[in-house]
Scaffold this active site. Sequence first.
Site, PDB file in Angstrom:
ATOM      1  N   LEU A  12      14.141  -7.251 -69.670  1.00  0.00           N
ATOM      2  CA  LEU A  12      14.157  -5.786 -69.619  1.00  0.00           C
ATOM      3  C   LEU A  12      14.695  -5.285 -70.827  1.00  0.00           C
ATOM      4  O   LEU A  12      15.405  -4.403 -71.037  1.00  0.00           O
ATOM      5  CB  LEU A  12      15.459  -5.419 -68.721  1.00  0.00           C
ATOM      6  CG  LEU A  12      15.164  -5.992 -67.315  1.00  0.00           C
ATOM      7  CD1 LEU A  12      16.643  -5.665 -66.294  1.00  0.00           C
ATOM      8  CD2 LEU A  12      14.115  -5.411 -66.695  1.00  0.00           C
ATOM      9  N   CYS A  15      15.931  -7.349 -60.553  1.00  0.00           N
ATOM     10  CA  CYS A  15      15.190  -8.090 -61.431  1.00  0.00           C
ATOM     11  C   CYS A  15      15.758  -9.666 -61.350  1.00  0.00           C
ATOM     12  O   CYS A  15      16.962  -9.814 -61.254  1.00  0.00           O
ATOM     13  CB  CYS A  15      15.603  -7.773 -62.909  1.00  0.00           C
ATOM     14  SG  CYS A  15      15.106  -8.531 -64.225  1.00  0.00           S
TER      15      CYS A  15
END
Length: 291
Positions: free
Chosen positions: A64, A117
């Site tokens: 990320l 995620c």
Amino acid sequence: LTLERPTILSSGILGISLDIFERLYRAGAGAVVTNSLSKEPWDGYANPTIFSVKGGGWLNAVGLSNPGAPNFAKMIASNKDVPIIVSLVGSVEDDFDFMVKQFESCKVSAYELNLSCPHVAKVGLEVGDDVELVKKIVKKVKSLTDVPVIAKVGLGTTNYLDTVSAACEAGADGITAINTIRAMAIDVETRKPILSNKIGGLSGTPIKPIAVRCVYEISSKFDVPIIGCGGISTWQDAVEFILAGATAVGIGTASFVNPALSLKIVKGLTSWANRQGCSSITELIGSVKLP
């Protein structure tokens, strides 16, 4: 949220530059989802972070990486025409409070809350697996903005339908399903994991049947718009998601290979709808014929 076209660039794919957003929009994307943004800039993981797997899939653990919400807000401040869906990631309510406020003066079409995620601790699946935290985050963001709020769910340790239920109960305007799936690859010569983070997220063709199943289950149980994503690379793939109940489709891995794929899929969807005797694909959402 009204889109000219039902094809959306998924988060994490070419999603960090207004110039690229404009090019993708002109190339047929109905909207673009940014890379997931955090409160502060994140460097992400060391290389290698992306690996191609057999069957048209990709394994990634980028971590990320992003410039942080305040910096990114400045980058899209001049946006006028592109429907931008800002993806946000955090671990507590206050993170989202801070980030949403950074975009108050920007043209934002929606927020997508990345609650799933699979390879970043404390802000990914751990958040999505905590249904009470999901409720708090969705309620917080809803209280801060008038634009639609979409919750992105994945397959964690909690039944993902419980996460969807929590998000809907808290007022989510839509659901994105699904995120990448936790996976791993090992180099047989070195006997070491190929990704620096060991565990990554699997995307692309291999996960499409799983994603279609999830969209169907969500649409069967909840009256909520769904962005279906996971392995879409042809208009036929997009049709499967629409028949399963998706209102729009997210194109991820395949857009990385072919940024102009959205327009090709839109043309295929239009022809298919015409052959079905419909003026719009909205008439065919969730219309899969069961035995």
